[in-house]
Design a protein around this motif. Structure first.
Motif, mmCIF file in Angstrom:
data_model
loop_
_atom_site.group_PDB
_atom_site.id
_atom_site.type_symbol
_atom_site.label_atom_id
_atom_site.label_comp_id
_atom_site.label_asym_id
_atom_site.label_seq_id
_atom_site.Cartn_x
_atom_site.Cartn_y
_atom_site.Cartn_z
ATOM 1 N N MET A 1 15.128 -35.220 21.993
ATOM 2 C CA MET A 1 15.983 -34.447 22.864
ATOM 3 C C MET A 1 15.175 -33.639 23.875
ATOM 4 S SD MET A 1 19.192 -34.764 21.860
ATOM 5 C CE MET A 1 20.015 -35.532 20.516
ATOM 6 N N ARG A 2 13.905 -33.892 23.974
ATOM 7 C CA ARG A 2 13.063 -33.143 24.898
ATOM 8 C C ARG A 2 13.313 -33.507 26.349
ATOM 9 N NH1 ARG A 2 8.038 -34.842 21.931
ATOM 10 N NH2 ARG A 2 8.747 -34.342 19.864
ATOM 11 N N ARG A 3 14.059 -34.550 26.590
ATOM 12 C CA ARG A 3 14.266 -35.008 27.965
ATOM 13 C C ARG A 3 15.476 -34.371 28.613
ATOM 14 N NH1 ARG A 3 14.326 -40.811 26.127
ATOM 15 N NH2 ARG A 3 12.655 -40.626 24.662
ATOM 16 N N ALA A 4 16.002 -33.314 28.041
ATOM 17 C CA ALA A 4 17.228 -32.707 28.554
ATOM 18 C C ALA A 4 17.071 -32.172 29.963
ATOM 19 C CB ALA A 4 17.697 -31.597 27.629
ATOM 20 N N LYS A 5 15.985 -31.457 30.233
ATOM 21 C CA LYS A 5 15.833 -30.868 31.571
ATOM 22 C C LYS A 5 15.759 -31.930 32.660
ATOM 23 C CE LYS A 5 14.090 -26.284 30.685
ATOM 24 N NZ LYS A 5 13.021 -25.331 30.933
ATOM 25 N N PRO A 6 14.896 -32.943 32.526
ATOM 26 C CA PRO A 6 14.885 -33.968 33.581
ATOM 27 C C PRO A 6 16.212 -34.715 33.684
ATOM 28 C CG PRO A 6 12.905 -34.118 32.252
ATOM 29 C CD PRO A 6 13.810 -33.138 31.575
ATOM 30 N N SER A 7 16.829 -35.014 32.564
ATOM 31 C CA SER A 7 18.102 -35.737 32.582
ATOM 32 C C SER A 7 19.193 -34.884 33.209
ATOM 33 C CB SER A 7 18.515 -36.132 31.166
ATOM 34 O OG SER A 7 17.576 -37.006 30.604
ATOM 35 N N ALA A 8 19.254 -33.630 32.810
ATOM 36 C CA ALA A 8 20.267 -32.727 33.345
ATOM 37 C C ALA A 8 20.062 -32.526 34.834
ATOM 38 C CB ALA A 8 20.221 -31.393 32.607
ATOM 39 N N ALA A 9 18.814 -32.327 35.238
ATOM 40 C CA ALA A 9 18.528 -32.100 36.658
ATOM 41 C C ALA A 9 18.894 -33.319 37.493
ATOM 42 C CB ALA A 9 17.060 -31.755 36.838
ATOM 43 N N SER A 10 18.629 -34.509 36.983
ATOM 44 C CA SER A 10 18.948 -35.709 37.747
ATOM 45 C C SER A 10 20.454 -35.903 37.896
ATOM 46 C CB SER A 10 18.321 -36.948 37.098
ATOM 47 O OG SER A 10 18.953 -37.234 35.875
ATOM 48 N N LEU A 11 21.223 -35.320 37.002
ATOM 49 C CA LEU A 11 22.681 -35.399 37.083
ATOM 50 C C LEU A 11 23.289 -34.185 37.777
ATOM 51 C CD1 LEU A 11 23.376 -36.674 33.464
ATOM 52 C CD2 LEU A 11 23.502 -37.995 35.572
ATOM 53 N N GLY A 12 22.453 -33.232 38.135
ATOM 54 C CA GLY A 12 22.957 -32.028 38.794
ATOM 55 C C GLY A 12 23.633 -31.069 37.828
ATOM 56 N N LEU A 13 23.197 -31.061 36.573
ATOM 57 C CA LEU A 13 23.786 -30.203 35.545
ATOM 58 C C LEU A 13 22.743 -29.226 35.020
ATOM 59 C CD1 LEU A 13 25.495 -33.007 33.444
ATOM 60 C CD2 LEU A 13 26.631 -31.486 35.042
ATOM 61 N N THR A 14 23.222 -28.118 34.492
ATOM 62 C CA THR A 14 22.318 -27.231 33.777
ATOM 63 C C THR A 14 22.072 -27.848 32.407
ATOM 64 O OG1 THR A 14 24.075 -25.922 32.772
ATOM 65 C CG2 THR A 14 23.281 -25.202 34.944
ATOM 66 N N PRO A 15 20.959 -27.508 31.745
ATOM 67 C CA PRO A 15 20.725 -28.050 30.405
ATOM 68 C C PRO A 15 21.848 -27.721 29.414
ATOM 69 C CG PRO A 15 18.695 -27.168 31.274
ATOM 70 C CD PRO A 15 19.783 -26.785 32.251
ATOM 71 N N VAL A 16 22.425 -26.527 29.523
ATOM 72 C CA VAL A 16 23.522 -26.151 28.619
ATOM 73 C C VAL A 16 24.718 -27.062 28.825
ATOM 74 C CG1 VAL A 16 25.179 -24.328 28.069
ATOM 75 C CG2 VAL A 16 22.780 -23.755 28.426
ATOM 76 N N ARG A 17 25.093 -27.283 30.072
ATOM 77 C CA ARG A 17 26.237 -28.144 30.367
ATOM 78 C C ARG A 17 25.955 -29.580 29.941
ATOM 79 N NH1 ARG A 17 31.341 -28.575 30.015
ATOM 80 N NH2 ARG A 17 32.274 -29.897 31.578
ATOM 81 N N TYR A 18 24.715 -30.024 30.141
ATOM 82 C CA TYR A 18 24.311 -31.366 29.724
ATOM 83 C C TYR A 18 24.547 -31.541 28.223
ATOM 84 C CZ TYR A 18 21.184 -35.270 28.670
ATOM 85 O OH TYR A 18 20.657 -36.439 28.194
ATOM 86 N N TYR A 19 24.095 -30.567 27.422
ATOM 87 C CA TYR A 19 24.277 -30.664 25.976
ATOM 88 C C TYR A 19 25.743 -30.586 25.580
ATOM 89 C CZ TYR A 19 19.403 -30.775 24.683
ATOM 90 O OH TYR A 19 18.107 -31.168 24.515
ATOM 91 N N GLN A 20 26.532 -29.769 26.280
ATOM 92 C CA GLN A 20 27.963 -29.708 25.988
ATOM 93 C C GLN A 20 28.605 -31.071 26.175
ATOM 94 O OE1 GLN A 20 29.163 -26.662 28.753
ATOM 95 N NE2 GLN A 20 28.974 -25.036 27.219
ATOM 96 N N LEU A 21 28.297 -31.710 27.284
ATOM 97 C CA LEU A 21 28.865 -33.031 27.553
ATOM 98 C C LEU A 21 28.312 -34.096 26.607
ATOM 99 C CD1 LEU A 21 28.854 -32.923 31.451
ATOM 100 C CD2 LEU A 21 30.815 -32.645 29.915
ATOM 101 N N LEU A 22 27.032 -33.981 26.262
ATOM 102 C CA LEU A 22 26.416 -34.924 25.340
ATOM 103 C C LEU A 22 27.079 -34.864 23.967
ATOM 104 C CD1 LEU A 22 24.093 -36.973 24.957
ATOM 105 C CD2 LEU A 22 22.678 -35.042 24.233
#
Length: 61
Positions: A1-22
């Protein structure tokens, strides 16, 4: 799960929002059908974090 920041940034999401959706996707029937192994891993990580939080809360009380 260490790839959250790059993944979230590429989708235009904050890491918190990324995890909520995940987590929402991992709990959905569609998410499980799309990738059952990742969905299970996401749910297991969430359950482990919840258990750790419960243990810490139990000790603090």
């Amino acid at each position: 799960m260490r790839r959250a920041k790059p993944s979230a940034a590429s989708l235009g999401l904050t890491p918190v929002r990324y995890y909520q959706l995940l987590v929402r996707a991992a709990d959905s029937i569609e998410g499980i059908a799309a990738d059952p192994l990742i969905a299970r891993q996401v749910r297991d990580v969430g359950a482990a974090r919840a258990a750790a939080l419960a243990r810490r809360a139990g000790r603090a009380a």
